[in-house]
Design a protein around this motif. Sequence first.
Motif, PDB file in Angstrom:
ATOM      1  N   SER A  36       0.038 -11.708  -0.305  1.00 47.64           N
ATOM      2  CA  SER A  36      -1.241 -11.241  -0.848  1.00 47.64           C
ATOM      3  C   SER A  36      -1.028 -10.294  -2.025  1.00 47.64           C
ATOM      4  O   SER A  36      -1.763 -10.340  -3.016  1.00 47.64           O
ATOM      5  N   GLN A  37      -0.024  -9.431  -1.940  1.00 50.43           N
ATOM      6  CA  GLN A  37       0.291  -8.515  -3.033  1.00 50.43           C
ATOM      7  C   GLN A  37       0.778  -9.279  -4.257  1.00 50.43           C
ATOM      8  O   GLN A  37       0.390  -8.978  -5.383  1.00 50.43           O
ATOM      9  N   LEU A  38       1.625 -10.273  -4.045  1.00 52.94           N
ATOM     10  CA  LEU A  38       2.116 -11.084  -5.161  1.00 52.94           C
ATOM     11  C   LEU A  38       0.959 -11.804  -5.845  1.00 52.94           C
ATOM     12  O   LEU A  38       0.913 -11.890  -7.081  1.00 52.94           O
ATOM     13  N   LEU A  39       0.021 -12.284  -5.061  1.00 60.19           N
ATOM     14  CA  LEU A  39      -1.136 -12.972  -5.636  1.00 60.19           C
ATOM     15  C   LEU A  39      -2.034 -12.012  -6.405  1.00 60.19           C
ATOM     16  O   LEU A  39      -2.572 -12.367  -7.460  1.00 60.19           O
ATOM     17  N   ARG A  40      -2.184 -10.779  -5.917  1.00 59.89           N
ATOM     18  CA  ARG A  40      -2.956  -9.770  -6.667  1.00 59.89           C
ATOM     19  C   ARG A  40      -2.282  -9.448  -7.995  1.00 59.89           C
ATOM     20  O   ARG A  40      -2.949  -9.291  -9.024  1.00 59.89           O
ATOM     21  N   LEU A  41      -0.960  -9.352  -7.975  1.00 62.93           N
ATOM     22  CA  LEU A  41      -0.233  -9.098  -9.218  1.00 62.93           C
ATOM     23  C   LEU A  41      -0.388 -10.260 -10.188  1.00 62.93           C
ATOM     24  O   LEU A  41      -0.532 -10.065 -11.395  1.00 62.93           O
ATOM     25  N   MET A  42      -0.367 -11.489  -9.666  1.00 62.22           N
ATOM     26  CA  MET A  42      -0.561 -12.660 -10.508  1.00 62.22           C
ATOM     27  C   MET A  42      -1.952 -12.625 -11.137  1.00 62.22           C
ATOM     28  O   MET A  42      -2.112 -12.902 -12.327  1.00 62.22           O
ATOM     29  N   ALA A  43      -2.965 -12.273 -10.360  1.00 64.02           N
ATOM     30  CA  ALA A  43      -4.328 -12.186 -10.883  1.00 64.02           C
ATOM     31  C   ALA A  43      -4.426 -11.111 -11.964  1.00 64.02           C
ATOM     32  O   ALA A  43      -5.079 -11.315 -13.001  1.00 64.02           O
ATOM     33  N   ALA A  44      -3.770  -9.971 -11.741  1.00 71.43           N
ATOM     34  CA  ALA A  44      -3.780  -8.905 -12.742  1.00 71.43           C
ATOM     35  C   ALA A  44      -3.068  -9.357 -14.009  1.00 71.43           C
ATOM     36  O   ALA A  44      -3.514  -9.069 -15.126  1.00 71.43           O
ATOM     37  N   ARG A  53       7.101 -15.194 -19.151  1.00 77.72           N
ATOM     38  CA  ARG A  53       8.324 -14.964 -18.372  1.00 77.72           C
ATOM     39  C   ARG A  53       7.976 -14.330 -17.026  1.00 77.72           C
ATOM     40  O   ARG A  53       8.459 -14.771 -15.979  1.00 77.72           O
ATOM     41  N   LEU A  54       7.104 -13.314 -17.042  1.00 77.25           N
ATOM     42  CA  LEU A  54       6.698 -12.673 -15.791  1.00 77.25           C
ATOM     43  C   LEU A  54       5.916 -13.638 -14.913  1.00 77.25           C
ATOM     44  O   LEU A  54       6.077 -13.653 -13.689  1.00 77.25           O
ATOM     45  N   ARG A  55       5.079 -14.457 -15.525  1.00 78.45           N
ATOM     46  CA  ARG A  55       4.298 -15.440 -14.776  1.00 78.45           C
ATOM     47  C   ARG A  55       5.230 -16.414 -14.045  1.00 78.45           C
ATOM     48  O   ARG A  55       5.037 -16.714 -12.875  1.00 78.45           O
ATOM     49  N   LEU A  56       6.260 -16.893 -14.747  1.00 77.92           N
ATOM     50  CA  LEU A  56       7.210 -17.819 -14.134  1.00 77.92           C
ATOM     51  C   LEU A  56       7.991 -17.158 -12.998  1.00 77.92           C
ATOM     52  O   LEU A  56       8.231 -17.777 -11.957  1.00 77.92           O
ATOM     53  N   GLN A  57       8.366 -15.899 -13.184  1.00 81.76           N
ATOM     54  CA  GLN A  57       9.090 -15.186 -12.135  1.00 81.76           C
ATOM     55  C   GLN A  57       8.217 -15.004 -10.895  1.00 81.76           C
ATOM     56  O   GLN A  57       8.680 -15.193  -9.770  1.00 81.76           O
ATOM     57  N   LEU A  58       6.955 -14.645 -11.115  1.00 89.84           N
ATOM     58  CA  LEU A  58       6.049 -14.484  -9.982  1.00 89.84           C
ATOM     59  C   LEU A  58       5.818 -15.802  -9.262  1.00 89.84           C
ATOM     60  O   LEU A  58       5.827 -15.871  -8.041  1.00 89.84           O
TER      61      LEU A  58
END
Length: 68
Positions: A36-44, A53-58
């Motif tokens: 859930s935290q990873l998904l919140r970070l992706m949404a942010a 690059r960050l999107r691919l890592q996430l």
Amino acid sequence: MPQTHLAGPARRFIPGSKSLPEQIADAIGSRSTPLSQLLRLMAALEAEGGDDRLRLQLRARIGAPLDA
């Protein structure tokens, strides 16, 4: 009943505390970061128009298909 789980609460995306790239790096590096935290970070990251690059890592950490 005694607590058997001693970990503190999961860190959340909090604007202004750390930069978003720093929070993402911490979340990716920690194997205990909840999905859930990873998904919140992706949404942010998406809201900011973030770094590919960050999107691919996430996505790799979350397990999402890269072409999704």
